[in-house]
Design an enzyme around this catalytic site. Structure first.
Site, PDB file in Angstrom:
ATOM      1  N   ASN A 139       0.847  -1.190   0.000  1.00 52.99           N
ATOM      2  CA  ASN A 139       0.000   0.000   0.000  1.00 52.99           C
ATOM      3  C   ASN A 139       0.888   1.247   0.000  1.00 52.99           C
ATOM      4  O   ASN A 139       2.112   1.143   0.015  1.00 52.99           O
ATOM      5  CB  ASN A 139      -0.962  -0.017   1.196  1.00 52.99           C
ATOM      6  CG  ASN A 139      -0.241   0.025   2.529  1.00 52.99           C
ATOM      7  OD1 ASN A 139       0.907   0.450   2.614  1.00 52.99           O
ATOM      8  ND2 ASN A 139      -0.911  -0.422   3.569  1.00 52.99           N
ATOM      9  N   ASP A 180      -8.774  -9.368  -0.797  1.00 54.28           N
ATOM     10  CA  ASP A 180      -8.028  -8.527   0.143  1.00 54.28           C
ATOM     11  C   ASP A 180      -7.949  -7.086  -0.371  1.00 54.28           C
ATOM     12  O   ASP A 180      -8.000  -6.129   0.407  1.00 54.28           O
ATOM     13  CB  ASP A 180      -6.622  -9.113   0.325  1.00 54.28           C
ATOM     14  CG  ASP A 180      -5.768  -8.296   1.285  1.00 54.28           C
ATOM     15  OD1 ASP A 180      -6.071  -8.315   2.493  1.00 54.28           O
ATOM     16  OD2 ASP A 180      -4.828  -7.619   0.829  1.00 54.28           O
TER      17      ASP A 180
END
Lengths: 357, 357, 357
Positions: B29, B219
């Site tokens: 991320n 996810d």
């Protein structure tokens, strides 16, 4: 005169760019035909390199990277297949004070028999942004034209796109009908949406998304809408002009939404819009220590929208009739009529070109 | 006795599998923390290799490839960072007549200081499918256990998961509220959906999607829902058990949808469901000659669903309070209570484990 | 002595590295054979992990990451297929003061019948660079050898490669003949070029490109040149030693160019060169805040060059005669003779090895 020609050649050499890549299974749909989005992404990568290189070519210049602001209408003449080599050639073809045009030509090469064919041409507009302060647009070094006519034609293209960009309407509002079990061949039945969180590879050359990444996502959604409608393989036949209004940063969430607006006997028109949401605003530091902080609150805005035209293909790769779109609301009827007008206009244009050729 | 030990060692060597990979920016991320989905995908790749290898180890066997049918609850103990090396070790740990268990351990290694830490453990169940007729489940060759207790414990795990799979509830129905401008911190405000068309690289080992590909997409959606709710970076803390009911083929369209069900002080629970749509049914041939034909009409079904628990992180990487979820409908209140029950149960379990340790 | 063996085992355990991955459609050519470049990239990833780990193993060391400076000649003994598992094992095998050698072994495993076969071995040289100041080469901690002979053999390999690196000639000048419509089977007819903009995922472990990324691109170009010449599928049979002279940073534009130098009855030799162009020179920070600073103006330099040998395959996967290369210029004739000398030398070597075995 010889000197000038030599100079020009040198110029062309440094300013034009050639890219090649073998088309892989993941570049293609299940029928082995390469997605239009793959070509759009390659074209834009070539464009960003050619334009960035040009803008940094002046001695003593301030460093800049170029950002895509517009792509003209693009027609896909012939689909590429897995295993073929896609070649993109891009050159700077016009320079205004604060923007420049890149033209790109894509050819597909079958390595086994040596055949090459033109698959599409594209025309892109970039602006150079300062590396230090990316909100600052820098001046573009002037290019050297081969002749007066070349410059004049470029100037006309520049004025035309400038006018079109100033006219640009608002992004469509996509309120999906809350139908659980939509009827076949309605707009609700095929409408589709995907989300994509902007990652580092989407932003290779500067801190914001390369336009080609966005175009590839849009083509992906357009393809899914079309397949959902006609239940067969499809290919992208053309993409309308697109204007990119704002930079999209790392960590932005893109919602890419598509819906059918019009069907003819053999084609579907899909309207695709990209909404951006700057979830987590600021990212500081490097890969391992990056921290993110949302200082200003998240912002949502329409980043770009466009019409994609697709055709349906039978299993032997031939065009196939498209089921007619069922219209349910007044809005849908209005959009259908607008789509029909665009369809007839572009058909008339194609026939005029054939006539003159 | 020595001979037996040597045999066992040989057995363990051939049946266990070790994988390593450097974590890249695209695995993480914006805060540089590797997505739980990247680990899930690596684990499942190791699992499919270890189980397929085992099922083909008998002389004279019928060729088979293993397909994931269940993953047990997985806790992520410590996030990995970009530039670290992820190591996955997977071994077959139990064999029933028609299914087998693989256990995997993931460690993260910091190359600069040599530190290694456990990041998670996982337990996966596979069934061997015939290569010739993929609807046929083949018998699993029995494994050699180190001792009686090992076999007995495995049998208990087998019975437990078998019971759980038979109990499995239906996929949640995701009817998104048609709100255009949803209020902050409601379920409608953060619900998210992505679509993914199954491509060749998702199906490398057999004709259908590797389970890890699906888990990675799930996810991804869970992370987007959570970031939309708390406007900060998030990490996946755990994933509940998942059952995979049907094979997903090349060309299937996956719609992956997530919505918040529960928030505690420091965690969010996101329910994620994958709906499959076999748009274009039949694909024949290889990459370059594939033809697709939809003979039976498209089918939609729920492929898998699961609960993901995520925590919010401040810019210095510490857990951060989560805004409370605003409940608007009776359904949302019901799901919140169910989520709370799961939360309290897992908290009690963690504390019992601490007490006993 | 037992203690020493145990220590050595421990050493080997910590210093060796095992990687596995299922081969996917995108790793292979249209005939399903995995590109040599995929293996080269995996080998180099294993090498960079093993060598970086070793160089940081000393207590109190200065943090470093290792950069590839040389790969020895690599022969591909047997092609891998899609769906097979590639295994790479890498260990540090020699340590000099400021460089170290990693040897890697690649095997292909067919999961269905359990067969494993050696596909290639490779030997790579790395130097440890300081994380703080990447222009500084750090000392390498000495390794523990099993016996005197092991160390001595390593020292000879070290001296040989050092001599070879000092001899390394300039990058070839690739002035492509400006022929528009080249004659079949000439050098001009098959020469090829691709460009690649270095992105974040190419630079996972340090700020510059992993050597394996460059090698994969080179193999891709070599493959295109060979297919263009012989109009059939091809596989890479071997790659000559390569020296990597300079670090390539994020944002660098790589131009990878290949041309035929020599053909025998059944093989083609392709010379591949990588030219680097630092478009925007300095990139600091992460994706969203990257600032680029061109302090020195853009620079072009030759990053690496090598000879790839490929063979032509008929549709049933058997070696096939190669059309003879047509030589047009004096330069081409000179390069052909040099290629022939390399071919004869390596043939003689192979026969000597057979004789002695």
């Amino acid at each position: 005169m010889f000197t000038q020609v030599r100079l020009l050649r040198h110029k062309l050499h440094t300013m034009s760019l050639h890219m090649s890549r073998i088309m892989r299974p993941d570049d293609a749909n299940v029928a082995g035909r390469v997605h239009g989005g793959t070509a759009l992404r390659m074209i834009e990568e070539a464009g960003v390199i050619a334009s960035t290189r040009h803008c940094n070519s002046q001695p003593g210049h301030e460093n800049c990277v170029s950002a895509l602001v517009r792509v003209e209408r693009t027609d896909f003449l012939s689909p590429m297949l897995i295993g073929e080599v896609a070649h993109v050639s891009a050159s700077v073809t016009y320079t205004a004070h604060h923007s420049l045009e890149v033209q790109a030509v894509v050819t597909a090469e079958n390595l086994l028999n040596g055949n090459k064919r033109l698959t599409n041409k594209a025309s892109l507009w970039y602006v150079p942004l300062s590396v230090k302060s990316p909100d600052k647009v820098l001046p573009v070094p002037p290019m050297l034209y081969g002749c007066k006519e070349e410059e004049e034609e470029g100037r006309i293209r520049y004025e035309t796109q400038k006018h079109d960009r100033s006219q640009q309407q608002q992004c469509p509002s996509f309120i999906f009908s809350p139908t659980t079990d939509p009827e076949m061949h309605t707009v609700a039945c095929s409408q589709s949406s995907l989300i994509h969180l902007v990652g580092p590879s989407d932003c290779a050359i500067h801190g914001f998304v390369q336009g080609g990444v966005t175009m590839k996502l849009m083509d992906e959604v357009a393809g899914i809408v079309a397949v959902r409608h006609c239940k067969s393989n499809v290919v992208t036949a053309c993409v309308d002009a697109m204007n990119f209004h704002r930079k999209l940063k790392l960590g932005t969430l893109l919602s890419v939404t598509g819906r059918l607006t019009f069907t003819s006997q053999r084609s579907m028109e899909v309207e695709v819009a990209v909404e951006a949401d700057t979830l987590v605003d600021r990212v500081i530091g490097n890969g391992s220590t990056m921290v993110a902080e949302n200082t200003e609150g998240s912002q949502r805005f329409c980043a770009v929208s466009a019409y994609f035209t697709l055709i349906s293909l039978s299993s032997d790769g031939k065009p196939k009739p498209v089921p007619q779109l069922k219209l349910e609301t007044e809005d849908e009827k209005k959009r259908f009529e607008e789509g029909k007008a665009r369809y007839l206009q572009s058909k008339a244009k194609r026939e005029a070109q054939k006539g003159s050729a």
